[in-house]
Design an enzyme around this catalytic site. Structure first.
Site, PDB file in Angstrom:
ATOM      1  N   LYS A  32      41.028  47.261  35.406  1.00  0.00           N
ATOM      2  CA  LYS A  32      40.786  46.944  36.818  1.00  0.00           C
ATOM      3  C   LYS A  32      40.259  48.166  37.550  1.00  0.00           C
ATOM      4  O   LYS A  32      40.744  49.289  37.345  1.00  0.00           O
ATOM      5  CB  LYS A  32      42.094  46.462  37.448  1.00  0.00           C
ATOM      6  CG  LYS A  32      41.978  45.934  38.880  1.00  0.00           C
ATOM      7  CD  LYS A  32      43.330  45.410  39.344  1.00  0.00           C
ATOM      8  CE  LYS A  32      43.268  44.753  40.712  1.00  0.00           C
ATOM      9  NZ  LYS A  32      44.573  44.193  41.120  1.00  0.00           N
ATOM     10  N   SER A 109      44.633  39.602  42.490  1.00  0.00           N
ATOM     11  CA  SER A 109      43.422  40.379  42.680  1.00  0.00           C
ATOM     12  C   SER A 109      42.843  40.932  41.376  1.00  0.00           C
ATOM     13  O   SER A 109      41.736  41.471  41.369  1.00  0.00           O
ATOM     14  CB  SER A 109      43.687  41.546  43.646  1.00  0.00           C
ATOM     15  OG  SER A 109      44.649  42.446  43.107  1.00  0.00           O
ATOM     16  N   SER A 133      49.285  39.618  41.503  1.00  0.00           N
ATOM     17  CA  SER A 133      47.884  39.803  41.139  1.00  0.00           C
ATOM     18  C   SER A 133      47.606  39.881  39.651  1.00  0.00           C
ATOM     19  O   SER A 133      46.441  39.918  39.246  1.00  0.00           O
ATOM     20  CB  SER A 133      47.333  41.061  41.826  1.00  0.00           C
ATOM     21  OG  SER A 133      47.244  40.858  43.216  1.00  0.00           O
TER      22      SER A 133
END
Length: 386
Positions: A32, A109, A133
């Protein structure tokens, strides 16, 4: 690599070395874009932060641990802006496409990491989990998702959102690589299996009855003692969600205040609105929310003092379409936070995984006591879900 799913950030390739052998050898790692990786910028899903980032000269310690264990880096992944959403959208870099159902949101996310794993572009998806997330996109994409015990993994060179909830987390397509990751990052060996699995009735009451029945039937297949409780604690799920969101908004504002005050126009309107809500919270509201968190954490301690694991659904409702109106997205986010906040408020680990025979569209979760992360995998293997 051909990325028709918009899982990865469009950065030029840089050489990121990894150990030739190790427990994660042969596994591809997607990271990420909140973690620093030498040779790459870190944008956190925001164009201004990307412009100011520069190329990093060192790698986040957790990422380096994975590389030293033999994982091969394949790219930095898309994220919701500032990691502050559960939907998977990004005004600056676009929403990744859900490989299982392109009409649905991918969840966020850690959207890009989830999509990369679900699309077969990576084997390990490294993300972060503040309000769900990792667990939510894992559930939507039919993956295993692990939120570790809070504070158990190194968060160096990781851009924060709400530090008292933030944890790195992982997504995989099956339990075996997840167990290997837990071992590689130093999670302690699992003790004997838990004494029982606890089913909190108030949690299962908020989901579809047929899905709840399927989950509970699967639990009973594990040949482990099952206990039922009327509620997971003395607070309602609405009260717990309110406390969680209050603390989250306050800390998110503190983490992003400098960016907001410098470049408010560079932040998506929905994200900016949430940041402003955090700026307007009074100290009494935040104090009360923290009191609720502390009380709930003590209640959970008593539950896990009996060596139990709590079983909960991962999602409260079916994910909405990408093109659904904002009200539908907001309803989905609010409903899911009632479930996802439980491990966040308590700091306990949670493992989400799909139920077999449901086309991997129903996700189930286990929440354990502190540092029982690997025990959750062992119990999941016993359940006839995967």
């Amino acid at each position: 690599m051909q990325d028709r799913w918009n899982a990865f950030m469009p950065y030029p390739d840089a050489n990121v070395g990894h150990a030739a052998t190790g427990p994660l050898s042969g596994l591809r790692l997607a990271v990420k874009d909140l973690f620093d990786v030498a040779g790459y910028p870190t944008a956190a899903g925001n164009a201004v932060l990307l412009a100011a980032s520069g190329i990093k000269t060192s790698t986040a310690p957790l990422v380096q641990t994975l590389l030293d264990a033999g994982a091969r880096f394949v790219g930095k992944t898309n994220t919701d802006e500032l990691a502050y959403s559960l939907l998977g959208g990004n005004l600056h870099f676009g929403m990744p496409k859900n490989p299982r159902d392109p009409d649905l949101i991918p969840g966020g996310s850690s959207s890009g990491s989830a999509v990369a794993v679900a699309a077969g572009l990576a084997d390990l998806g490294l993300g972060t989990d503040t309000s769900g997330s990792v667990r939510l996109p894992a559930a939507i994409n039919g993956l295993i998702g692990w939120r570790p015990t809070h504070g158990s993994l190194d968060i160096g060179a990781l851009r924060p959102l709400a530090p008292s909830f933030d944890v790195p987390g992982f997504m995989t397509r099956s339990l075996e690589p997840m167990a290997a990751v837990m071992s590689a990052v130093g999670m302690p060996e699992a003790d004997d299996r838990p004494s029982s699995i606890l089913i909190p009735e108030d949690v299962f009451e908020i989901i579809d009855d047929a899905i709840a029945d399927e989950m509970i039937a699967g639990l009973r297949s594990a040949a482990m003692p099952i206990r039922e409780a009327g509620s997971i604690g003395s607070f309602s799920l609405d009260e717990l969600a309110l406390a969680f969101v209050t603390i989250l908004q306050k800390e998110a504002w503190e983490s992003n205040r400098a960016l907001f005050e410098r470049s408010p126009q560079a932040i998506s309107p929905d994200i900016a609105a949430r940041l402003l809500a955090g700026s307007r919270l009074c100290e009494e509201e935040v104090h009360e929310a923290r009191r609720v968190r502390e009380h709930f954490s003590r209640e959970i301690d008593r539950l896990f003092g009996e060596d139990a694991i709590v079983a909960v659904p991962t999602l409260a409702m079916r994910p909405p379409r990408r093109d659904a109106p904002p009200e539908s997205h907001a309803t989905f986010r609010s409903a899911c936070i009632k479930l996802l906040c439980l491990s966040g408020l308590s700091g306990r680990p949670q493992l989400a995984f799909p139920i077999a025979g449901s086309d991997r569209r129903i996700s189930f979760s286990l929440i354990g006591g502190r540092s029982t992360d690997r025990a959750l995998v062992n119990v999941a293997k016993r359940l006839r879900f995967e």
